[in-house]
Design a protein around this motif. Structure first.
Motif, PDB file in Angstrom:
ATOM      1  N   GLU A  21      10.226  26.019  -2.245  1.00  0.00           N
ATOM      2  CA  GLU A  21       9.036  25.851  -3.091  1.00  0.00           C
ATOM      3  C   GLU A  21       9.408  25.372  -4.492  1.00  0.00           C
ATOM      4  N   GLN A  22      10.559  25.784  -4.991  1.00  0.00           N
ATOM      5  CA  GLN A  22      10.994  25.368  -6.328  1.00  0.00           C
ATOM      6  C   GLN A  22      11.335  23.883  -6.395  1.00  0.00           C
ATOM      7  N   LEU A  23      11.612  23.265  -5.248  1.00  0.00           N
ATOM      8  CA  LEU A  23      11.950  21.842  -5.247  1.00  0.00           C
ATOM      9  C   LEU A  23      10.772  20.957  -5.632  1.00  0.00           C
ATOM     10  N   CYS A  24       9.560  21.449  -5.452  1.00  0.00           N
ATOM     11  CA  CYS A  24       8.390  20.652  -5.840  1.00  0.00           C
ATOM     12  C   CYS A  24       8.420  20.466  -7.344  1.00  0.00           C
ATOM     13  N   ASP A  25       8.359  19.204  -7.788  1.00  0.00           N
ATOM     14  CA  ASP A  25       8.423  18.930  -9.230  1.00  0.00           C
ATOM     15  C   ASP A  25       7.071  19.010  -9.914  1.00  0.00           C
ATOM     16  N   GLY A  26       5.994  19.160  -9.142  1.00  0.00           N
ATOM     17  CA  GLY A  26       4.669  19.288  -9.739  1.00  0.00           C
ATOM     18  C   GLY A  26       4.080  17.976 -10.212  1.00  0.00           C
ATOM     19  N   CYS A  27       4.512  16.865  -9.634  1.00  0.00           N
ATOM     20  CA  CYS A  27       3.982  15.564 -10.065  1.00  0.00           C
ATOM     21  C   CYS A  27       2.587  15.305  -9.514  1.00  0.00           C
ATOM     22  N   GLY A  28       2.265  15.876  -8.358  1.00  0.00           N
ATOM     23  CA  GLY A  28       0.959  15.697  -7.739  1.00  0.00           C
ATOM     24  C   GLY A  28       0.803  14.405  -6.954  1.00  0.00           C
ATOM     25  N   ARG A  29       1.830  13.578  -6.912  1.00  0.00           N
ATOM     26  CA  ARG A  29       1.714  12.291  -6.223  1.00  0.00           C
ATOM     27  C   ARG A  29       1.449  12.443  -4.729  1.00  0.00           C
ATOM     28  N   CYS A  30       2.005  13.460  -4.106  1.00  0.00           N
ATOM     29  CA  CYS A  30       1.791  13.620  -2.665  1.00  0.00           C
ATOM     30  C   CYS A  30       0.353  14.030  -2.357  1.00  0.00           C
ATOM     31  N   CYS A  31      -0.387  14.466  -3.357  1.00  0.00           N
ATOM     32  CA  CYS A  31      -1.778  14.886  -3.175  1.00  0.00           C
ATOM     33  C   CYS A  31      -2.766  13.746  -3.385  1.00  0.00           C
ATOM     34  N   LEU A  32      -2.260  12.541  -3.526  1.00  0.00           N
ATOM     35  CA  LEU A  32      -3.122  11.376  -3.633  1.00  0.00           C
ATOM     36  C   LEU A  32      -3.403  10.844  -2.236  1.00  0.00           C
ATOM     37  N   ASN A  33      -4.604  10.341  -2.040  1.00  0.00           N
ATOM     38  CA  ASN A  33      -4.946   9.719  -0.775  1.00  0.00           C
ATOM     39  C   ASN A  33      -4.228   8.382  -0.679  1.00  0.00           C
ATOM     40  N   LYS A  34      -3.719   8.123   0.505  1.00  0.00           N
ATOM     41  CA  LYS A  34      -2.983   6.907   0.768  1.00  0.00           C
ATOM     42  C   LYS A  34      -3.659   6.165   1.915  1.00  0.00           C
ATOM     43  N   LEU A  35      -3.562   4.864   1.904  1.00  0.00           N
ATOM     44  CA  LEU A  35      -4.072   4.042   2.989  1.00  0.00           C
ATOM     45  C   LEU A  35      -2.869   3.467   3.714  1.00  0.00           C
ATOM     46  N   ASP A  39      -1.475  -2.941  10.668  1.00  0.00           N
ATOM     47  CA  ASP A  39      -0.638  -4.000  11.234  1.00  0.00           C
ATOM     48  C   ASP A  39       0.824  -3.859  10.833  1.00  0.00           C
ATOM     49  N   THR A  40       1.058  -3.503   9.570  1.00  0.00           N
ATOM     50  CA  THR A  40       2.434  -3.468   9.062  1.00  0.00           C
ATOM     51  C   THR A  40       2.992  -2.063   8.888  1.00  0.00           C
ATOM     52  N   GLY A  41       2.114  -1.052   8.823  1.00  0.00           N
ATOM     53  CA  GLY A  41       2.565   0.312   8.563  1.00  0.00           C
ATOM     54  C   GLY A  41       2.800   0.572   7.088  1.00  0.00           C
ATOM     55  N   GLU A  42       2.553  -0.437   6.245  1.00  0.00           N
ATOM     56  CA  GLU A  42       2.752  -0.282   4.808  1.00  0.00           C
ATOM     57  C   GLU A  42       1.820   0.791   4.241  1.00  0.00           C
ATOM     58  N   ILE A  43       2.374   1.622   3.381  1.00  0.00           N
ATOM     59  CA  ILE A  43       1.595   2.649   2.692  1.00  0.00           C
ATOM     60  C   ILE A  43       1.041   2.030   1.419  1.00  0.00           C
ATOM     61  N   ILE A  44      -0.256   2.170   1.230  1.00  0.00           N
ATOM     62  CA  ILE A  44      -0.925   1.636   0.056  1.00  0.00           C
ATOM     63  C   ILE A  44      -1.472   2.828  -0.722  1.00  0.00           C
ATOM     64  N   TRP A  45      -1.006   2.982  -1.940  1.00  0.00           N
ATOM     65  CA  TRP A  45      -1.354   4.128  -2.765  1.00  0.00           C
ATOM     66  C   TRP A  45      -2.701   3.931  -3.457  1.00  0.00           C
ATOM     67  N   THR A  46      -3.390   5.038  -3.648  1.00  0.00           N
ATOM     68  CA  THR A  46      -4.616   5.039  -4.452  1.00  0.00           C
ATOM     69  C   THR A  46      -4.433   6.052  -5.573  1.00  0.00           C
ATOM     70  N   ASN A  47      -5.379   6.073  -6.492  1.00  0.00           N
ATOM     71  CA  ASN A  47      -5.376   7.109  -7.529  1.00  0.00           C
ATOM     72  C   ASN A  47      -6.428   8.165  -7.211  1.00  0.00           C
ATOM     73  N   VAL A  48      -6.837   8.230  -5.949  1.00  0.00           N
ATOM     74  CA  VAL A  48      -7.841   9.185  -5.489  1.00  0.00           C
ATOM     75  C   VAL A  48      -7.138  10.474  -5.068  1.00  0.00           C
ATOM     76  N   ALA A  49      -7.420  11.541  -5.807  1.00  0.00           N
ATOM     77  CA  ALA A  49      -6.744  12.817  -5.579  1.00  0.00           C
ATOM     78  C   ALA A  49      -7.531  13.716  -4.635  1.00  0.00           C
ATOM     79  N   CYS A  50      -6.815  14.505  -3.888  1.00  0.00           N
ATOM     80  CA  CYS A  50      -7.411  15.558  -3.075  1.00  0.00           C
ATOM     81  C   CYS A  50      -8.291  16.421  -3.979  1.00  0.00           C
ATOM     82  N   HIS A  51      -9.398  16.862  -3.450  1.00  0.00           N
ATOM     83  CA  HIS A  51     -10.308  17.679  -4.271  1.00  0.00           C
ATOM     84  C   HIS A  51      -9.697  19.019  -4.672  1.00  0.00           C
ATOM     85  N   MET A  52      -8.607  19.392  -4.038  1.00  0.00           N
ATOM     86  CA  MET A  52      -7.937  20.659  -4.371  1.00  0.00           C
ATOM     87  C   MET A  52      -6.916  20.496  -5.503  1.00  0.00           C
TER      88      MET A  52
END
Length: 166
Positions: A21-35, A39-52
């Motif tokens: 649990e201490q390894l989490c740096d608290g950046c919050g990036r993993c809590c953003l919705n991704k598309l 076709d390519t499997g490419e991850i496309i980032w958004t700035n839309v955050a989980c409501h939590m």
């Protein structure tokens, strides 16, 4: 007593639950919705955050009970960390899995949980909530910065510009 910090001497599999649990740096990036481009499997980032996500702390507002509100919230474990492509490149879990050191702004290195925000690495002040937003509207909120590696280049300059992540 071994003076090498646990994250530098243990693999993800060897860590205790507390160390994990201490390894989490608290950046919050993993809590953003991704598309994902189907076709390519490419991850496309958004700035839309989980409501939590608490926008000020960049932590989950109810981490222990998050699955009650967000059933598809991903629970990381060592095998998953090694297999998913969408973890931010600066993520402590990902760095350790790849045999890389934690960045200077990680609280385990700096001793201060606020350095992730001071360095401009966190999502603080850069997100919109998914609350009331339709998933098809996420395309209106694409953002490249969540997938950027803030450790590339001269680390002494990271976070010193107000333009980082914009």
């Amino acid at each position: 007593m071994n003076e090498t910090p646990f994250w530098a001497r243990k693999s993800l599999d060897e860590m205790t639950a507390e160390e994990w649990e201490q390894l989490c740096d608290g950046c919050g990036r993993c809590c953003l919705n991704k598309l994902e481009d189907w076709d390519t499997g490419e991850i496309i980032w958004t700035n839309v955050a989980c409501h939590m996500l608490d926008g000020a702390s960049c932590r989950c507002a109810d981490y222990e009970n998050r699955h009650a509100s967000v059933p598809d919230c991903v629970t990381l474990d060592p095998d998953l960390v090694r297999s998913i492509a969408w973890l931010p490149p600066s993520c402590g879990y990902r760095l350790i899995a790849e045999g890389r050191p934690l960045y200077w702004w990680h609280h385990l290195v700096s001793g201060d949980p606020d350095t992730v925000h001071q360095a401009g690495v966190s999502v603080r002040g850069r997100t919109v909530s998914e609350e009331g937003m339709e998933p098809e509207d996420y395309e209106d909120h694409l953002a490249a910065w969540p997938g950027d590696d803030p450790g590339e280049g001269d680390q002494s300059e990271i976070g010193k510009s107000s333009e980082i992540g914009k």
